[in-house]
Design a protein around this motif. Structure first.
Motif, PDB file in Angstrom:
ATOM      1  N   ARG A 161      -2.633 -18.623  57.473  1.00  0.00           N
ATOM      2  CA  ARG A 161      -3.256 -18.260  55.435  1.00  0.00           C
ATOM      3  C   ARG A 161      -3.653 -17.028  54.918  1.00  0.00           C
ATOM      4  NH1 ARG A 161      -3.408 -20.930  50.833  1.00  0.00           N
ATOM      5  NH2 ARG A 161      -5.830 -21.335  49.736  1.00  0.00           N
ATOM      6  N   ILE A 162      -3.616 -16.457  55.822  1.00  0.00           N
ATOM      7  CA  ILE A 162      -4.750 -14.851  55.187  1.00  0.00           C
ATOM      8  C   ILE A 162      -3.289 -14.152  54.643  1.00  0.00           C
ATOM      9  CG2 ILE A 162      -5.550 -12.546  55.985  1.00  0.00           C
ATOM     10  CD1 ILE A 162      -7.364 -14.302  57.852  1.00  0.00           C
ATOM     11  N   ARG A 163      -1.929 -14.517  55.609  1.00  0.00           N
ATOM     12  CA  ARG A 163      -1.025 -13.445  54.796  1.00  0.00           C
ATOM     13  C   ARG A 163      -0.225 -14.107  53.903  1.00  0.00           C
ATOM     14  NH1 ARG A 163       0.171 -13.348  60.771  1.00  0.00           N
ATOM     15  NH2 ARG A 163       1.201 -15.525  60.900  1.00  0.00           N
ATOM     16  N   LYS A 164      -0.695 -15.188  53.569  1.00  0.00           N
ATOM     17  CA  LYS A 164      -0.124 -16.081  52.040  1.00  0.00           C
ATOM     18  C   LYS A 164      -0.503 -15.577  51.434  1.00  0.00           C
ATOM     19  CE  LYS A 164       0.446 -21.056  50.098  1.00  0.00           C
ATOM     20  NZ  LYS A 164       0.472 -22.727  50.517  1.00  0.00           N
ATOM     21  N   LEU A 165      -1.996 -15.786  51.418  1.00  0.00           N
ATOM     22  CA  LEU A 165      -2.500 -15.648  49.899  1.00  0.00           C
ATOM     23  C   LEU A 165      -2.953 -13.642  49.551  1.00  0.00           C
ATOM     24  CD1 LEU A 165      -5.827 -17.165  50.806  1.00  0.00           C
ATOM     25  CD2 LEU A 165      -4.591 -17.303  49.047  1.00  0.00           C
ATOM     26  N   SER A 166      -2.231 -12.449  51.235  1.00  0.00           N
ATOM     27  CA  SER A 166      -2.277 -11.726  51.095  1.00  0.00           C
ATOM     28  C   SER A 166      -1.036 -11.425  50.120  1.00  0.00           C
ATOM     29  CB  SER A 166      -2.009 -10.763  52.316  1.00  0.00           C
ATOM     30  OG  SER A 166      -3.322 -10.556  53.184  1.00  0.00           O
ATOM     31  N   ARG A 167      -0.251 -11.636  50.405  1.00  0.00           N
ATOM     32  CA  ARG A 167       1.738 -12.022  49.563  1.00  0.00           C
ATOM     33  C   ARG A 167       1.119 -12.138  48.617  1.00  0.00           C
ATOM     34  NH1 ARG A 167       3.967 -13.838  54.203  1.00  0.00           N
ATOM     35  NH2 ARG A 167       3.809 -16.353  53.490  1.00  0.00           N
ATOM     36  N   GLU A 168       0.785 -13.229  47.625  1.00  0.00           N
ATOM     37  CA  GLU A 168      -0.011 -13.351  46.528  1.00  0.00           C
ATOM     38  C   GLU A 168      -0.839 -13.041  45.302  1.00  0.00           C
ATOM     39  OE1 GLU A 168      -2.204 -17.419  46.713  1.00  0.00           O
ATOM     40  OE2 GLU A 168      -0.338 -18.688  47.061  1.00  0.00           O
ATOM     41  N   SER A 169      -1.517 -12.104  46.584  1.00  0.00           N
ATOM     42  CA  SER A 169      -2.134 -10.784  46.044  1.00  0.00           C
ATOM     43  C   SER A 169      -1.583 -10.187  45.558  1.00  0.00           C
ATOM     44  CB  SER A 169      -3.658 -10.795  47.010  1.00  0.00           C
ATOM     45  OG  SER A 169      -4.465  -9.630  46.540  1.00  0.00           O
ATOM     46  N   GLN A 170      -0.324  -9.234  46.412  1.00  0.00           N
ATOM     47  CA  GLN A 170       0.049  -8.290  46.651  1.00  0.00           C
ATOM     48  C   GLN A 170       1.330  -8.399  45.403  1.00  0.00           C
ATOM     49  OE1 GLN A 170       2.216  -8.402  50.139  1.00  0.00           O
ATOM     50  NE2 GLN A 170      -0.092  -6.186  50.948  1.00  0.00           N
ATOM     51  N   ASP A 171       2.065 -10.057  45.160  1.00  0.00           N
ATOM     52  CA  ASP A 171       2.738 -10.448  44.059  1.00  0.00           C
ATOM     53  C   ASP A 171       2.190 -10.024  42.603  1.00  0.00           C
ATOM     54  OD1 ASP A 171       5.135 -10.686  46.519  1.00  0.00           O
ATOM     55  OD2 ASP A 171       4.382 -12.737  46.169  1.00  0.00           O
ATOM     56  N   GLN A 172       0.821 -10.171  42.889  1.00  0.00           N
ATOM     57  CA  GLN A 172       0.652 -10.598  41.533  1.00  0.00           C
ATOM     58  C   GLN A 172       0.168  -9.278  40.931  1.00  0.00           C
ATOM     59  OE1 GLN A 172      -0.747 -12.957  39.081  1.00  0.00           O
ATOM     60  NE2 GLN A 172      -0.954 -11.561  38.067  1.00  0.00           N
ATOM     61  N   LEU A 173      -0.790  -8.370  42.301  1.00  0.00           N
ATOM     62  CA  LEU A 173      -0.629  -6.477  42.018  1.00  0.00           C
ATOM     63  C   LEU A 173       0.736  -6.640  40.875  1.00  0.00           C
ATOM     64  CD1 LEU A 173      -2.424  -4.450  41.613  1.00  0.00           C
ATOM     65  CD2 LEU A 173      -1.968  -4.068  44.267  1.00  0.00           C
ATOM     66  N   ALA A 174       1.917  -6.512  41.670  1.00  0.00           N
ATOM     67  CA  ALA A 174       3.109  -5.878  41.566  1.00  0.00           C
ATOM     68  C   ALA A 174       3.022  -6.072  39.840  1.00  0.00           C
ATOM     69  CB  ALA A 174       4.504  -6.236  42.457  1.00  0.00           C
ATOM     70  N   ASP A 175       3.222  -7.343  39.383  1.00  0.00           N
ATOM     71  CA  ASP A 175       2.832  -7.756  38.329  1.00  0.00           C
ATOM     72  C   ASP A 175       1.982  -7.170  37.178  1.00  0.00           C
ATOM     73  OD1 ASP A 175       5.102  -9.886  38.604  1.00  0.00           O
ATOM     74  OD2 ASP A 175       3.495 -11.089  38.671  1.00  0.00           O
ATOM     75  N   SER A 176       1.000  -6.719  37.553  1.00  0.00           N
ATOM     76  CA  SER A 176       0.385  -5.631  36.759  1.00  0.00           C
ATOM     77  C   SER A 176       0.459  -4.382  36.870  1.00  0.00           C
ATOM     78  CB  SER A 176      -1.209  -5.741  37.602  1.00  0.00           C
ATOM     79  OG  SER A 176      -1.696  -7.003  38.043  1.00  0.00           O
ATOM     80  N   ASN A 177       1.766  -4.075  38.298  1.00  0.00           N
ATOM     81  CA  ASN A 177       1.646  -2.238  37.911  1.00  0.00           C
ATOM     82  C   ASN A 177       2.729  -3.081  36.508  1.00  0.00           C
ATOM     83  OD1 ASN A 177       0.432  -1.688  39.850  1.00  0.00           O
ATOM     84  ND2 ASN A 177       1.279  -2.598  41.529  1.00  0.00           N
ATOM     85  N   ILE A 178       3.632  -3.686  36.859  1.00  0.00           N
ATOM     86  CA  ILE A 178       4.683  -4.204  36.202  1.00  0.00           C
ATOM     87  C   ILE A 178       4.624  -4.119  34.211  1.00  0.00           C
ATOM     88  CG2 ILE A 178       7.224  -5.681  35.177  1.00  0.00           C
ATOM     89  CD1 ILE A 178       7.347  -6.817  37.683  1.00  0.00           C
ATOM     90  N   ILE A 179       3.197  -4.231  34.286  1.00  0.00           N
ATOM     91  CA  ILE A 179       2.587  -3.978  32.656  1.00  0.00           C
ATOM     92  C   ILE A 179       2.311  -2.902  32.680  1.00  0.00           C
ATOM     93  CG2 ILE A 179       0.458  -4.297  31.349  1.00  0.00           C
ATOM     94  CD1 ILE A 179       0.663  -7.761  32.791  1.00  0.00           C
ATOM     95  N   VAL A 180       1.308  -1.848  33.458  1.00  0.00           N
ATOM     96  CA  VAL A 180       1.778  -0.921  33.004  1.00  0.00           C
ATOM     97  C   VAL A 180       2.633   0.195  32.725  1.00  0.00           C
ATOM     98  CG1 VAL A 180       0.588   1.153  33.823  1.00  0.00           C
ATOM     99  CG2 VAL A 180      -0.463  -0.544  34.332  1.00  0.00           C
TER     100      VAL A 180
END
Length: 607
Positions: free
Chosen positions: A207-226
């Motif tokens: 469960r923790i790994r799944k949430l970590s991946r989701e958080s990393q994916d969302q952070l990657a989306d934020s970096n794409i915006i930058v």
């Protein structure tokens, strides 16, 4: 926030996809591990020292038991081995273990670094020999990831994971054997508790790994915006949309925060459970051990050793879940690397060889009834029964509307692709009879968008002839009208051009590219809209440089600006993949309703 992983070199690793462990994936992984074979002596020695290191580590609790029991015996007036002697034994084993640990780390690092360097070189060597079709269909970022992330994952498997698996297995087997030897009853109690903790830990970990991946994916989306915002900063400011981009980035970041907080809650529960389970288990084991001590079935030293061994065994069991995940990632990485290595290469030479006499060209080029469609768009015919003849030393221009097939002809001449039908002839012989490297060594291209490598001006010019002397480089620069601006720089030819040549103007980059082509001294020259993106002043200098470059060699000029090809020996007009007109500038202007005449008129009106 999601917990980041780091590779053996200390750099953050991206989360890699996993594959199921199967016979096929294991077999592919073993094929990759053949790169370890040249260093198998050190690798086997490393495995041996891992075993010795594990054995010495597991001896400490047993010696601690002996130390405690010896101290109790002396307090009770019972003779035996003195505690000081046992302490010296422990110190001696500690010194031996430091040597084992050093040798283990050194040998595995040596093996891993050398094996992966060989693999990286082979992957890069293979990639650089792949045909253009491959690179058109693949993204550069994806290929870079294969060379960096996937190979780093394999490197960690060789240098770290294998050692951890072996050490974990040895610790588990020897540890269980020792606690069974110390107390069967305590062992059965411990083994009834640990599997429950491991199962719960595995569920939480997933469960923790799944949430970590989701958080990393969302952070990657934020970096794409930058990245998008800064790349298009002129548009952002022109539309006065700073507020919009700030809101967009803030909204994306809040999603990251929500995911990270949710992950933190789950990790908090997991940590609380682990702490409770760990110390609760120790309390239970110690309590039961005390009962056995009161029944004279166990000594205090034995109980102490048992608790430490239990910690070792539990840690090994818990570590296998993470190692299993790492193994899945490694198998996925080896699978993707193997896929790259299975791609069919071009038959190019990777040695710096001279053009052999039997393959030397005079510059006669012919396309005979050539038809072609790009592999990714087979349904769209780019060239249709195109026939072109070019004599040695001729300057031939290819003109026509966008999408007519001009650049495709250049790609076929360089044999980036082969015609679907028809023939490409060089000096009357099929181009396929000439080795690719021998053919391309006699050709040069000056493109519209010049790509310079991030080294010095000297290195970029010398790319046309790596063995060139400084005098040859300077001579080529003078012929390209580049020496004057190069000499004006404080560092001259040693000036760093920056990534993709960003520190030079468009005209300067173009003249460096022309100098590179002059230095190569090609038999056949291709100019792919070499002046279309330049201003008038730069175009004049570049055009003069091109005139020097085209002297006494077959030149194929792809041009949009018709004013630059008026002096061409022959102009070929392409439209929708078909040769519509052929002739000199004057001849084509005299054709009523001719396409060239119409294009010329439109350009005059536009100018």
């Amino acid at each position: 926030m999601a917990k980041n992983r780091y590779s053996s070199n200390g750099k953050m690793k991206e989360e890699l996809p996993k594959v199921k462990i199967s016979k096929k994936s294991l077999r592919e992984a073993l094929e990759i591990f053949r790169y370890v074979l040249p260093y198998r002596g050190r690798f086997i020695a490393g495995l041996f020292f891992i075993a010795l290191s594990s054995a010495t580590t597991l001896s400490y609790p047993y010696l601690l038991k002996k130390l405690i029991d010896s101290a109790n015996a002396f307090m009770n007036g019972i003779s035996g081995v003195k505690p000081g002697t046992i302490a010296l034994w422990m110190l001696g084993i500690l010194m031996i273990q430091t040597v084992f640990s050093y040798l283990r780390v050194y040998l595995f690092t040596y093996t891993g670094e050398h094996a992966l360097a060989d693999l990286r070189k082979d992957v890069y060597r293979h990639l650089i020999q792949l045909p253009m079709e491959f690179f058109v269909q693949k993204r550069v970022g994806e290929l870079s990831s294969r060379i960096s992330s996937d190979l780093s994952q394999i490197q960690d498997a060789v240098t770290v994971m294998l050692a951890e698996i072996l050490r974990g297995i040895l610790t588990l087997i020897i540890g269980i054997g020792l606690i069974l030897y110390i107390s069967t009853k305590l062992t059965l109690l411990m083994l009834s508790i640990i599997p429950i903790i491991i199962v719960v830990g595995f569920v939480f970990g997933k469960r923790i790994r799944k949430l970590s991946r989701e958080s990393q994916d969302q952070l990657a989306d934020s970096n794409i915006i930058v990245q998008e915002t800064f790349q298009g900063i002129s548009n952002v400011k022109a539309f006065s949309n700073e507020w919009f981009e700030i809101d967009r980035y803030s909204s994306s970041l809040m999603k990251v925060v929500k995911l990270a907080v949710r992950n933190g809650k789950v990790r908090g529960i997991f940590v609380a459970f682990i702490v409770f389970s760990l110390f609760g288990s120790i309390i239970l084991v110690v309590w039961y051990g005390v009962q056995l001590m009161q029944q004279h079935q166990l000594s205090f030293g034995a109980l102490t050793a048992f608790v430490i061994y239990t910690t070792f065994v539990g840690g090994s069991m818990a570590g296998f879940a993470d190692l299993y995940g790492q193994l899945q990632k490694t198998l996925g990485a080896t699978q993707r690397v193997r896929e790259l290595l299975k791609e069919n290469k071009e038959s190019v030479s990777i040695a710096d060889e001279e053009v052999r006499d039997e393959f030397k060209l005079h510059g006669k080029v012919e396309l005979r009834d050539v038809a072609f469609a790009y592999p990714s768009r087979r349904e769209i015919g780019v060239l249709k029964d195109v026939s072109i003849k070019i004599n040695p030393g001729e300057q031939v221009a290819l003109v026509g509307p966008s999408g007519a097939g001009k650049s495709t002809v250049a790609s076929l001449l360089l044999r980036f692709y082969d015609p679907d039908s028809g023939q490409l002839l060089m000096d009357g012989r099929d181009a396929k009879e000439i080795p690719l490297s021998q053919l391309r060594r006699q050709m040069a291209v000056v493109p519209q968008d010049v790509l310079l490598f991030g080294g010095t001006i000297k290195e970029n010019i010398a790319y046309g002839k790596p063995s060139a002397t400084m005098e040859e480089i300077e001579s080529a620069a003078r012929q390209a009208y580049a020496h004057e601006f190069i000499d004006s720089f404080p560092e001259g030819y040693e000036t760093i051009v920056g990534e993709r040549g960003i520190k030079l103007s468009g005209g300067q980059r173009q003249r460096v590219a022309i100098a590179r082509a002059i230095l190569k001294d090609p038999v056949i020259l291709i100019l792919d809209e070499a002046t279309s993106s330049l201003d008038s002043a730069s175009e004049s200098l570049v055009q003069d440089a091109l005139e020097n470059l085209m002297k006494n060699r077959t030149s194929i000029i792809i041009a949009h600006r018709l004013s630059t090809i008026r002096n061409a020996d022959k102009i070929i007009v392409l439209d929708k993949g078909i040769v519509k007109e052929t002739g000199t500038h004057e001849e084509l202007l005299n054709l009523d309703e001719g396409l060239y005449r119409n294009l010329s008129r439109l350009q005059l009106e536009w100018e």
